[in-house]
Design an enzyme around this catalytic site. Sequence first.
Site, PDB file in Angstrom:
ATOM      1  N   ASP A 199      83.689  53.238  25.256  1.00  0.00           N
ATOM      2  CA  ASP A 199      84.988  52.798  24.736  1.00  0.00           C
ATOM      3  C   ASP A 199      85.907  52.548  25.926  1.00  0.00           C
ATOM      4  O   ASP A 199      86.146  53.449  26.738  1.00  0.00           O
ATOM      5  CB  ASP A 199      85.578  53.881  23.821  1.00  0.00           C
ATOM      6  CG  ASP A 199      86.919  53.477  23.240  1.00  0.00           C
ATOM      7  OD1 ASP A 199      87.013  52.345  22.724  1.00  0.00           O
ATOM      8  OD2 ASP A 199      87.869  54.285  23.298  1.00  0.00           O
ATOM      9  N   GLU A 255      82.514  47.224  23.823  1.00  0.00           N
ATOM     10  CA  GLU A 255      83.206  46.262  22.975  1.00  0.00           C
ATOM     11  C   GLU A 255      83.317  44.931  23.714  1.00  0.00           C
ATOM     12  O   GLU A 255      83.338  44.906  24.942  1.00  0.00           O
ATOM     13  CB  GLU A 255      84.612  46.765  22.652  1.00  0.00           C
ATOM     14  CG  GLU A 255      84.654  48.128  21.993  1.00  0.00           C
ATOM     15  CD  GLU A 255      86.014  48.781  22.159  1.00  0.00           C
ATOM     16  OE1 GLU A 255      86.798  48.740  21.196  1.00  0.00           O
ATOM     17  OE2 GLU A 255      86.272  49.325  23.241  1.00  0.00           O
ATOM     18  N   ASP A 274      88.781  58.721  21.156  1.00  0.00           N
ATOM     19  CA  ASP A 274      88.026  57.878  22.084  1.00  0.00           C
ATOM     20  C   ASP A 274      86.527  58.161  22.045  1.00  0.00           C
ATOM     21  O   ASP A 274      85.709  57.245  22.072  1.00  0.00           O
ATOM     22  CB  ASP A 274      88.561  58.059  23.509  1.00  0.00           C
ATOM     23  CG  ASP A 274      90.033  57.697  23.620  1.00  0.00           C
ATOM     24  OD1 ASP A 274      90.438  56.723  22.969  1.00  0.00           O
ATOM     25  OD2 ASP A 274      90.770  58.388  24.346  1.00  0.00           O
TER      26      ASP A 274
END
Length: 227
Positions: free
Chosen positions: A44, A128, A211
């Site tokens: 993340d 991501e 997170d």
Amino acid sequence: HRNFSGQIKSATVSQVSSGKYYVSILVETEHKELVHTNEPIGIDLGIKDLCITSDGDRYENPKTIKKYEKKLKRLQRSFCRKEKGSNNSKKLKQKLAKVHEKIRNIRCDYLHKVSHKIINENQVIITENLRVKNMMKNHNLASSISDVSWYELTRQLAYKAEWHGRKYIKINTFYASSQLCHVCGYQNSEIKNLHIRDWKCPNCNTNHDRDINAAKNILQEGLRLMA
């Protein structure tokens, strides 16, 4: 001063804006991949921390620009007061270039260390697919996003993964990694509020660090895409 393994093919000399000269040497050599592992990891990307992994590791954001912010502003003000094209103006311009170069070198060195560790320890790396350009349009976050250098980190992960026979995957930009409980899949829309750092799943009662939970969801989604 440095011995090269392989055949030197070319050398390119260049000068940067700070006045320094560099030589870039291209060497042809046999590349050996890292030993393969069975470890996958979800990452993340953040601002408070550079990135957080599904294993619970946090890599700090050194905030390099912020550390040199006062010095840059002072030099910039002095530069603006000098007569354009004067010797003093040129000297200050070079001083500014040296500070920017130092910031760039510190940041790049740190990102190489982080990306090397991640690539070295994991066979599958999943992040991501952030749209950094679009996010930079948010004036409240633009400076912080620029300083954290997500693009450079993911760029390094991508080419190092290819070099070393690792698999690097980017999941969909709009995947709600922060809102989903990685245990039961419950989606908590209240977590859109970035100030919420910890939350408890109302469905399965699992306590989450925002997170780390997001990183675990990123890992699960990446593995699902691979299946």
